[in-house]
Enzyme design. Structure first.
Site, mmCIF file in Angstrom:
data_model
loop_
_atom_site.group_PDB
_atom_site.id
_atom_site.type_symbol
_atom_site.label_atom_id
_atom_site.label_comp_id
_atom_site.label_asym_id
_atom_site.label_seq_id
_atom_site.Cartn_x
_atom_site.Cartn_y
_atom_site.Cartn_z
ATOM 1 C CG ASP B 32 -2.229 0.639 1.002
ATOM 2 O OD1 ASP B 32 -3.277 -0.016 1.053
ATOM 3 O OD2 ASP B 32 -2.205 1.861 0.722
ATOM 4 C CG HIS B 105 -5.286 3.678 0.771
ATOM 5 N ND1 HIS B 105 -4.885 2.379 0.569
ATOM 6 C CD2 HIS B 105 -6.530 3.758 0.220
ATOM 7 C CE1 HIS B 105 -5.816 1.706 -0.091
ATOM 8 N NE2 HIS B 105 -6.824 2.504 -0.306
ATOM 9 C CB SER B 435 -9.143 0.353 -0.309
ATOM 10 O OG SER B 435 -8.386 0.485 -1.470
#
Lengths: 83, 660
Positions: B32, B105, B435
């Site tokens: 990520d 994220h 996600s």
């Protein structure tokens, strides 16, 4: 002008590595790369996910590399997005 | 995350998931945007030494040193050569050339999968509770492959290559690319190698829903995860001057609106631009919005940026309306000004009010966090949908998991909106997407790996799929928010994940690397394509007849040939035969099959109808013959179900039947 270089993922067939390389597949990869370009830089050598490497090539060099013995495929790098 | 453990039944299952050392030997690798190691979710209190199996490292770089790792965050690496070769050297004033997460994220996904328990978590008081990852005792290793300019496949491959060397047990990838064949898709290529090493690879299905054929990461050796909602919401009502109230959602926290109705204006009427209704940068006329509530339409620019544009133009608040693409799905945002999001229908009514009333006014009433929302889960509108455009006979997505308004760890580098002008800093943030659902399944897979170390990736996925549910407790089918109707296996795959049931599935559908190679033969892959993907010389046995229907997948997607245009005489029908092997992972038992056929015209015959198992790991084969009349390709797909039950376990498989 130098054709714009792009990154490619190069898949090699290890079983076709010439005996002269004494199982040193990185050396074989490098010599394959040198056969089409003096200036191309190898980005990564992969061991587990791919038998091969990634490198910066012109489309013409990529095309020429694809014809080399032991080369399975020369695939253009893809860009992924977060979900 | 908060609320999700309860929603998934994990809070009641402490005894189900033994907090044994085996659990804390499981390592989750997350590819990520990196990690914010200071997050409380990486507290390692109570964790024993790093597992002896670990071979990874904690790399140093800008704003990150090996001291940032601990017994929870045991590994951190970054891969930027592909990114830098294409876009030029990293500007270290803008992003950290190290595992440090400048985006948020990566911290969100990694803490969702394996974060430690953190009391008193919330975002500005929203979604309060005890935050914990799915596998609180698993270890986490992060591989930064996504940068401001994107995630490049040469870096992704290098990270997967290293994660395999490092000995992770689960890989979590909340990213995807365009739809390309498996041998050209770096995630599929890397996942194949990982699968061969016993690593389960869990990927996000994509946010391109509700359009059909919109999935990413559909390789059969990948666990493809769609998104559903939780039973939690953040209501923020719009109150209009005509006395009407409308539901909306918001995570805004800050100065309240004045306790009176405010002038209300449609952005499209406060701009000189044709797309002024979208509240994009520089499109609003300050004189027309100052001190007012502004109605903006979704689309093009980020939702939170619209709020920032309204605020910069002097607006007092924003009502953001969905368009047809998102329908009635409400995703909450931590806007920089008082704002709420409303569904498309509400947006239409409000727009009418704005054009018909000579002096339109409004205000927004914030209600905080509500739980127990029903129906839940519903399939998120944005969750990508099947059929599988690469191999229609492999049903995807595999499963859905919580992916809407999920609270988890966040970076300290940017605010909750990620906007430059957002100078707030939070420890947790609430965001939505597949996600978020993917790392839920990655963490749950780690739990199962801890409980059953001998299970293969296919066995773990099978357990998650065959125990997933497709109906609410009241018996009604799970809904698809984009249609308001029951969702189908092309939307929810096998259903919504149910980890407690998955722990004891009774029987599993196992798949080996060679099974996948035979699958590639069935796809008529050339030896070179197989060699690229599987890194070995594998020749498809010429004398053998390969079929994709023989891959031992825990679900069924049946594609009948569409009828030819000119049809004469009686309706021809065709039959397609699937074979499956079930492995017993539970006590001895006799399983009987129940078939739910979607329509009388389609016949589903299972032979034999009873399977008896007397010992662990015993395998039994069965075949399914689907017979259907040929129909036109425009015939909508129909859906059935095949279940094996011994009265204590139900091993369920969805069936999707199409004419293509």
């Amino acid at each position: 002008a130098m054709e714009k270089k792009k990154t490619y993922i190069i898949h090699m067939s290890k079983s076709q590595m010439p005996a002269t390389f004494n199982d040193d597949h990185t050396h074989w990869y490098d010599s394959s790369l040198r056969s089409v370009s003096d200036s191309a830089e190898m980005l990564y050598v992969y061991n587990n996910v791919v038998h091969g490497f990634s490198a910066r090539l012109t489309p013409q060099e990529a095309e020429s590399l694809e014809t080399q013995p032991g080369i399975l495929s020369v695939l253009p790098e893809l860009k992924y997005q977060l979900h | 995350t908060t609320r999700t453990p309860t929603f998934l039944g994990l809070d009641k299952s402490a005894d189900f998931f033994p907090e044994s050392d085996a659990m804390s030997d499981v390592i989750i690798g997350v590819l990520d945007t990196g990690v914010w190691p200071e997050s409380k979710s990486f507290d390692d209190s109570g964790l024993g030494p790093v597992p002896a199996s670990w071979r990874g490292q904690c790399e140093s770089g800008t704003n990150f040193s090996s001291a940032n790792c601990n017994r929870k965050l045991i590994g951190a690496r970054y891969f930027s050569r592909g990114y830098e070769t294409t876009l030029g050297p990293i500007d270290e004033s803008k992003e950290s050339k190290s595992p440090r997460d400048d985006d948020g994220h990566g911290t969100h996904t990694s803490t969702t999968a394996g974060g430690s328990v953190v009391q008193g978590a919330s975002l500005f008081g929203y979604a309060p509770g005890t935050a914990r990852g799915m596998a609180t005792r698993a270890r986490v290793a992060v591989y930064k492959v996504c940068w401001v300019g994107g995630c490049f496949s040469s870096d992704i491959l290098a990270a997967m290559d290293k994660a395999i060397d490092d000995n992770v047990n689960v890989l979590s990838l909340s990213l995807g690319g365009g739809i390309s064949d498996y041998y050209r898709d770096s995630v599929a290529i890397g996942a194949f190698a990982a699968m061969e090493k016993g690593i389960l690879v869990s990927c996000s299905a994509g946010n391109a829903g509700p359009s059909p054929y919109s999935l990413s990461n559909v390789a059969p050796w990948i666990t493809t995860v769609g998104a559903g909602t939780l039973d939690r919401d953040f209501p923020a009502y719009v109150s209009l001057g005509n006395g009407k109230n409308f539901s909306g959602v918001s995570l805004y926290k800050g100065n309240s609106l004045p306790n009176k109705m405010l002038p209300f204006v449609y952005a499209g009427n406060a701009s000189n631009m044709t797309n002024g209704n979208l509240c994009m940068t520089g499109t609003l006329i300050p004189e027309k919005v100052k001190g007012k509530i502004v109605l903006c339409d979704r689309g093009i620019n980020a939702r939170v940026q619209k709020g920032s544009v309204v605020k910069a133009a002097g607006g007092a608040g924003m009502v953001l309306t969905n368009t047809a693409a998102n329908g009635e799905e409400l995703v909450a945002d931590a806007h920089l000004l008082p704002a709420t999001a409303v569904g498309q229908k509400t947006g239409d009514v409000i727009r009418d009010y704005l054009t018909s009333d000579s002096n339109p006014t409004a205000t927004i009433l914030f209600e905080g966090t509500k739980v127990g929302i029903e129906p839940s889960p519903v399939v998120a509108a944005f969750s990508s949908r099947g059929p599988n455009s690469i191999t229609p006979e492999i049903l995807k997505p595999d499963i859905i998991a919580p992916g809407v308004n999920i609270l988890a760890g966040w970076t300290g580098a940017v605010g909750p909106t990620g906007l430059e002008e957002d100078d707030r800093r939070v420890g947790f943030n609430i965001i939505s997407g597949t996600s978020m659902s993917c790392p839920h399944v990655s963490g749950l897979a780690a739990l199962l790996k801890g409980a059953h170390p001998e299970w293969s990736p296919a066995a773990i996925r099978s357990a998650l799929m065959t125990t997933a549910y497709t109906a609410y407790k009241n018996g009604r089918a799970i809904q698809d928010v984009s249609t308001g109707k029951p969702s189908t296996p092309f939307d929810h795959g096998a259903g919504h994940v149910d980890p407690v049931s998955a722990l004891n599935p009774g029987l599993i559908y196992d798949i080996t690397a060679d099974d996948y190679l035979n699958f590639l033969c069935a796809l008529n892959y050339t030896p070179s394509q197989i060699s690229s993907l599987a890194r070995r010389n594998f020749t498809c046995n010429e004398s053998k007849k390969f079929s994709v229907t023989d891959l031992n997948y825990p679900s069924f997607a049946v594609s009948f040939p569409a009828e030819s245009a000119a049809r004469t005489g009686s309706v021809p029908s065709s039959s397609i035969k699937y074979s499956r092997t079930l492995t017993n992972v539970g006590p001895a038992g006799t399983y009987k099959v129940t078939v739910t056929s979607p329509s009388s015209s389609v016949r589903i015959m299972v032979e034999p109808e009873t399977l008896s198992f007397s010992q662990m790991n015993e395998k039994k084969l069965y075949t399914v013959t689907f017979t259907a009349p040929s129909m036109s390709s425009s015939t909508t797909s129909i859906f059935g179900r095949i279940e094996w039950s011994d009265e204590k376990h139900v091993v369920g498989s969805p069936v999707a039947i199409s004419w293509t």
